[in-house]
Design a protein around this motif. Sequence first.
Motif, mmCIF file in Angstrom:
data_model
loop_
_atom_site.group_PDB
_atom_site.id
_atom_site.type_symbol
_atom_site.label_atom_id
_atom_site.label_comp_id
_atom_site.label_asym_id
_atom_site.label_seq_id
_atom_site.Cartn_x
_atom_site.Cartn_y
_atom_site.Cartn_z
ATOM 1 N N ALA A 31 -9.511 2.520 8.166
ATOM 2 C CA ALA A 31 -9.991 3.700 7.062
ATOM 3 C C ALA A 31 -9.095 3.893 5.833
ATOM 4 N N ILE A 32 -7.860 3.347 6.022
ATOM 5 C CA ILE A 32 -6.730 3.626 4.826
ATOM 6 C C ILE A 32 -7.352 2.699 3.903
ATOM 7 N N VAL A 33 -7.799 1.658 3.991
ATOM 8 C CA VAL A 33 -8.019 0.299 2.964
ATOM 9 C C VAL A 33 -8.955 0.984 1.802
ATOM 10 N N PRO A 34 -9.981 1.757 1.920
ATOM 11 C CA PRO A 34 -10.673 2.093 0.801
ATOM 12 C C PRO A 34 -9.909 3.256 0.059
ATOM 13 N N ALA A 35 -9.285 3.858 0.882
ATOM 14 C CA ALA A 35 -7.993 4.862 0.207
ATOM 15 C C ALA A 35 -6.950 4.577 -0.511
ATOM 16 N N LEU A 36 -6.579 3.250 -0.638
ATOM 17 C CA LEU A 36 -5.299 2.933 -1.223
ATOM 18 C C LEU A 36 -5.541 3.245 -2.667
ATOM 19 N N GLY A 37 -6.408 3.118 -3.323
ATOM 20 C CA GLY A 37 -6.418 3.428 -4.931
ATOM 21 C C GLY A 37 -6.319 4.770 -5.137
ATOM 22 N N ALA A 38 -6.980 5.603 -4.312
ATOM 23 C CA ALA A 38 -6.748 7.029 -4.651
ATOM 24 C C ALA A 38 -5.381 7.614 -4.307
ATOM 25 N N MET A 39 -4.643 6.660 -3.041
ATOM 26 C CA MET A 39 -3.390 7.389 -2.825
ATOM 27 C C MET A 39 -2.484 6.978 -3.989
ATOM 28 N N ALA A 40 -2.649 5.460 -4.360
ATOM 29 C CA ALA A 40 -1.688 5.218 -5.598
ATOM 30 C C ALA A 40 -1.761 6.202 -6.846
ATOM 31 N N GLY A 41 -3.084 6.636 -7.057
ATOM 32 C CA GLY A 41 -3.194 7.659 -8.090
ATOM 33 C C GLY A 41 -2.295 8.965 -7.808
ATOM 34 N N ALA A 42 -2.558 9.304 -6.433
ATOM 35 C CA ALA A 42 -2.089 10.706 -5.988
ATOM 36 C C ALA A 42 -0.651 10.628 -6.054
ATOM 37 N N GLY A 44 1.398 8.569 -7.917
ATOM 38 C CA GLY A 44 1.835 7.941 -9.018
ATOM 39 C C GLY A 44 2.752 6.616 -8.724
ATOM 40 N N VAL A 45 2.348 5.718 -7.769
ATOM 41 C CA VAL A 45 2.997 4.547 -7.592
ATOM 42 C C VAL A 45 2.175 3.485 -7.879
ATOM 43 N N SER A 46 2.727 2.316 -8.050
ATOM 44 C CA SER A 46 1.647 0.869 -8.177
ATOM 45 C C SER A 46 0.924 0.467 -6.882
ATOM 46 N N ALA A 47 -0.249 -0.158 -7.167
ATOM 47 C CA ALA A 47 -1.135 -0.769 -5.987
ATOM 48 C C ALA A 47 -0.196 -1.527 -5.151
ATOM 49 N N THR A 48 0.714 -2.079 -5.376
ATOM 50 C CA THR A 48 1.563 -2.947 -4.641
ATOM 51 C C THR A 48 2.329 -1.979 -3.641
ATOM 52 N N ASP A 49 3.060 -0.973 -4.236
ATOM 53 C CA ASP A 49 3.863 -0.033 -3.485
ATOM 54 C C ASP A 49 2.974 0.778 -2.353
ATOM 55 N N VAL A 50 1.849 0.914 -2.761
ATOM 56 C CA VAL A 50 0.815 1.896 -1.673
ATOM 57 C C VAL A 50 0.349 1.026 -0.433
ATOM 58 N N THR A 51 0.134 -0.288 -0.777
ATOM 59 C CA THR A 51 -0.038 -1.363 0.423
ATOM 60 C C THR A 51 0.752 -1.304 1.436
ATOM 61 N N TRP A 52 1.964 -0.820 1.329
ATOM 62 C CA TRP A 52 3.228 -0.477 2.443
ATOM 63 C C TRP A 52 2.443 0.107 3.437
ATOM 64 N N THR A 53 1.794 1.211 3.177
ATOM 65 C CA THR A 53 1.080 2.006 4.010
ATOM 66 C C THR A 53 0.289 1.395 5.039
ATOM 67 N N PHE A 54 -0.521 0.490 4.509
ATOM 68 C CA PHE A 54 -1.227 -0.505 5.693
ATOM 69 C C PHE A 54 -0.324 -1.484 6.353
ATOM 70 N N SER A 55 0.463 -2.039 5.711
ATOM 71 C CA SER A 55 1.344 -3.150 6.146
ATOM 72 C C SER A 55 2.325 -2.667 7.261
ATOM 73 N N THR A 56 2.953 -1.563 6.914
ATOM 74 C CA THR A 56 3.876 -1.066 7.804
ATOM 75 C C THR A 56 3.260 -0.756 9.164
ATOM 76 N N HIS A 57 2.310 -0.330 9.170
ATOM 77 C CA HIS A 57 1.242 0.302 10.316
ATOM 78 C C HIS A 57 0.903 -1.042 11.180
ATOM 79 N N LEU A 58 0.466 -2.035 10.631
ATOM 80 C CA LEU A 58 0.516 -3.250 10.995
ATOM 81 C C LEU A 58 1.462 -4.003 11.953
ATOM 82 N N ILE A 59 2.545 -3.681 11.390
ATOM 83 C CA ILE A 59 3.747 -4.415 12.010
ATOM 84 C C ILE A 59 4.258 -3.595 13.154
ATOM 85 N N ALA A 60 4.048 -2.292 12.875
ATOM 86 C CA ALA A 60 4.348 -1.343 14.110
ATOM 87 C C ALA A 60 3.729 -1.320 15.320
ATOM 88 N N ALA A 61 2.215 -1.745 14.863
ATOM 89 C CA ALA A 61 1.284 -1.813 15.950
ATOM 90 C C ALA A 61 1.486 -3.249 16.772
#
Length: 490
Positions: A31-42, A44-61
Amino acid sequence: MTDLLTDRRASGRTVAILAFATLAFAAAQTAIVPALGAMAGAFGVSATDVTWTFSTHLIAAAVFTPLMGRLGDMFGRRRLLIVALLFFAIGSVVAAVGPDLAWVVVGRIVQGVGGGIFPLSFGILREAVPPYRVARSVGLLSAISGLGAGLGLVLGGLLTDQVTYRWIFWLGAGAAALSTLAIRLFLPASRVRGGGKVDVPGAAVLALGLAVPLIAIIRSSRWGWADARTLGLLTVGAVTLTAWVLLERRTVHPLVHIPTLARPTVLLTNIATLFVAFGMFGAFVLLPQIAQAPPGTGYGLGADATTAGLLLLPGSVVMLLTGPLSGILGKRFGARHALILGALVTATGLFLLARDFDSRAALLGYSLITFAGIGLALAAMPNLVIEAVPPALTGQATGVNTLIRSVGSSLGAQIAATVTAASALPGALPTTSGYRLAFLLAGIASATAAAIGVLIPGTSAGAIRGFRRSSLRTEPAAPVTSLSDASSDR
């Protein structure tokens, strides 16, 4: 007759509760995948930085899935399922209220502990559901995990477009809380326990061995597959996982019983799982991208995030139907035949998409074929593993299978992204040929899974019983002898 009806109602209630918990976690993963752009804007970080919200979850799981499965085998699956759901809920709240990206990343890592929901649920089904309904119920749960991934994309786009991405996490927390309450009130305590000690060194080495190559896979679309960092991390991961296997073989109470994973049925099923997941997530990633591309590309539909997600919904519903069907086919003809059929149907759908995806009708029709096959294959894989291992090892064996599915999904998503990006001109969108090649690779992966399925040994009911008897004689003393004096959760 009354007892039979009571058993059916109890097992139906168990399946429903576990299905809801599985759906909630699977949806939270995507569910977070479509929200990555909105989170980056909210933030004030780059698109590369915000993908860690998806990546770290995947690694932890990936790390916690086999660990929670093993702990469930040792201390009671119902108890550990509640623990996994509580972590999922806490992580969701942390991510929802997080004032910056770092807090969201922490929340997503805590959420990842919920990855243990899958193997723990499979183990509970084996205990609580009548034997003649286990294969069908496992098939339903497997299909619901795929449905959840599709619904997550739809829900994430809808909430991001209409309200705020934070509602993705609030809904996840609410679903986890409801699941925990239902499990506490209505699910029976676990009967089967394996005993033993917690293998802390094994868990630590496995965590390192999984995290390092997953980081390489996740970053490969930016670094490149031939980059020294990618190759270096993949090498370190391979060496670490080899060392982990050697360590587990010498450990009295291992996190994972390696000889069980080395048995032909389990080993070949896990390899097939890698390729099925590769093809599955290739489709999940590519279809929304094509739908959202502008019509000027020659293939795009110009849809918004919500509409693009809704295009996946019919296929996800088809998966929900073919999952239980896979269990029925597996019980009648053998789960490996359901796997082969599912992988072939998936490959057919992907090859058709490689030929034609320029219209809404083609995109929807061929994706329905693809997802029908995925539902059949996803349901067959855990059933094959469950049939091949004794009850005391169900959690760790299905946990490893779920882990391999996550790795295959990561590979499929990243290779699809790499192939399509490589076809684009500077500053332009991917070309039609890039998408055709990505679908073709995903189809080849699914066809490879079918070929591997042919090599899986056939299992008759008698053979399964004989294998379980031999397994009980050959497994380490603690996990098996404790079966006779297993007690309930308190």
